[in-house]
Design a protein around this motif. Structure first.
Motif, PDB file in Angstrom:
ATOM      1  N   LYS A  82      26.758 105.695 -31.214  1.00 14.57           N
ATOM      2  CA  LYS A  82      25.986 106.700 -30.059  1.00 14.57           C
ATOM      3  C   LYS A  82      24.647 106.939 -30.194  1.00 14.57           C
ATOM      4  CE  LYS A  82      26.618 109.306 -26.409  1.00 14.57           C
ATOM      5  NZ  LYS A  82      27.216 108.612 -25.104  1.00 14.57           N
ATOM      6  N   CYS A  83      24.422 107.375 -31.324  1.00 17.16           N
ATOM      7  CA  CYS A  83      22.835 107.761 -31.877  1.00 17.16           C
ATOM      8  C   CYS A  83      21.868 106.905 -31.574  1.00 17.16           C
ATOM      9  CB  CYS A  83      23.011 108.112 -33.314  1.00 17.16           C
ATOM     10  SG  CYS A  83      21.239 108.920 -33.909  1.00 17.16           S
ATOM     11  N   THR A 120      19.676 114.866 -27.085  1.00 20.73           N
ATOM     12  CA  THR A 120      20.618 115.608 -27.868  1.00 20.73           C
ATOM     13  C   THR A 120      22.105 115.194 -27.472  1.00 20.73           C
ATOM     14  OG1 THR A 120      20.556 117.603 -26.754  1.00 20.73           O
ATOM     15  CG2 THR A 120      18.820 117.431 -28.411  1.00 20.73           C
ATOM     16  N   TYR A 121      22.926 115.208 -28.523  1.00 24.12           N
ATOM     17  CA  TYR A 121      24.521 115.466 -28.195  1.00 24.12           C
ATOM     18  C   TYR A 121      24.974 116.176 -29.224  1.00 24.12           C
ATOM     19  CZ  TYR A 121      28.456 112.672 -26.629  1.00 24.12           C
ATOM     20  OH  TYR A 121      29.895 112.399 -26.181  1.00 24.12           O
ATOM     21  N   THR A 158      27.594 117.437 -31.957  1.00 23.05           N
ATOM     22  CA  THR A 158      28.199 116.793 -33.412  1.00 23.05           C
ATOM     23  C   THR A 158      28.319 117.681 -34.237  1.00 23.05           C
ATOM     24  OG1 THR A 158      27.879 115.004 -34.858  1.00 23.05           O
ATOM     25  CG2 THR A 158      25.925 116.168 -34.329  1.00 23.05           C
ATOM     26  N   HIS A 159      29.119 117.221 -35.352  1.00 23.51           N
ATOM     27  CA  HIS A 159      29.728 118.417 -36.292  1.00 23.51           C
ATOM     28  C   HIS A 159      28.258 118.433 -37.274  1.00 23.51           C
ATOM     29  CE1 HIS A 159      31.062 119.741 -40.166  1.00 23.51           C
ATOM     30  NE2 HIS A 159      32.149 120.326 -39.633  1.00 23.51           N
ATOM     31  N   GLY A 181      27.532 115.736 -39.858  1.00 25.16           N
ATOM     32  CA  GLY A 181      27.225 114.724 -39.527  1.00 25.16           C
ATOM     33  C   GLY A 181      25.518 114.364 -39.493  1.00 25.16           C
ATOM     34  N   PRO A 217      23.576 112.815 -37.257  1.00 30.02           N
ATOM     35  CA  PRO A 217      23.063 111.404 -37.005  1.00 30.02           C
ATOM     36  C   PRO A 217      21.683 111.416 -36.492  1.00 30.02           C
ATOM     37  CG  PRO A 217      24.604 111.697 -35.367  1.00 30.02           C
ATOM     38  CD  PRO A 217      24.671 113.048 -36.253  1.00 30.02           C
TER      39      PRO A 217
END
Length: 107
Positions: A1-2, A57-58, A60-61, A64, A66
């Motif tokens: 995804k990144c 941006t997305y 994420t924890h 992570g 990424p």
């Protein structure tokens, strides 16, 4: 995804900024700082080193975190006109053809 999101940011039109206010400010700050380095096109010096900084941006924890970076020389951003097809213009919201019909962005 990144990595996919980095490619999407790379292909975003140069004049489109993020809709998220703090990300838009970061894009503008980074572009200003990059252009103040004086590196210029091809490393030959000048006032314009980068045309745009695009950040996607997305959620994420935090463990992570990424990150993917894509760098593209402006000579790779070109258009090819195919006479049999309708002319399309890339906009911030997708593509628009010569008749005004809008197509969603492929991303």
């Amino acid at each position: 995804k990144c990595a996919l999101m980095a490619k999407q940011a790379l292909t975003r039109p140069v004049n489109c900024r993020s809709e998220i206010p703090y990300v838009r400010e970061l894009e503008e700050e980074l572009l200003d700082r990059i252009n103040r380095t004086g590196i210029g096109p091809g490393g030959l010096g000048g006032n314009t080193t980068a045309l745009a900084v695009n950040i996607n941006t997305y959620p994420t924890h935090i463990a992570g975190l990424p990150v993917a970076v894509n760098i593209c020389c402006h000579v790779n951003r070109h258009a090819v006109r195919v006479p049999a097809l309708r002319e399309r213009t890339l906009t911030c919201d997708g593509e628009k053809d010569s008749d005004g019909k809008t197509y969603d962005s492929p991303f």
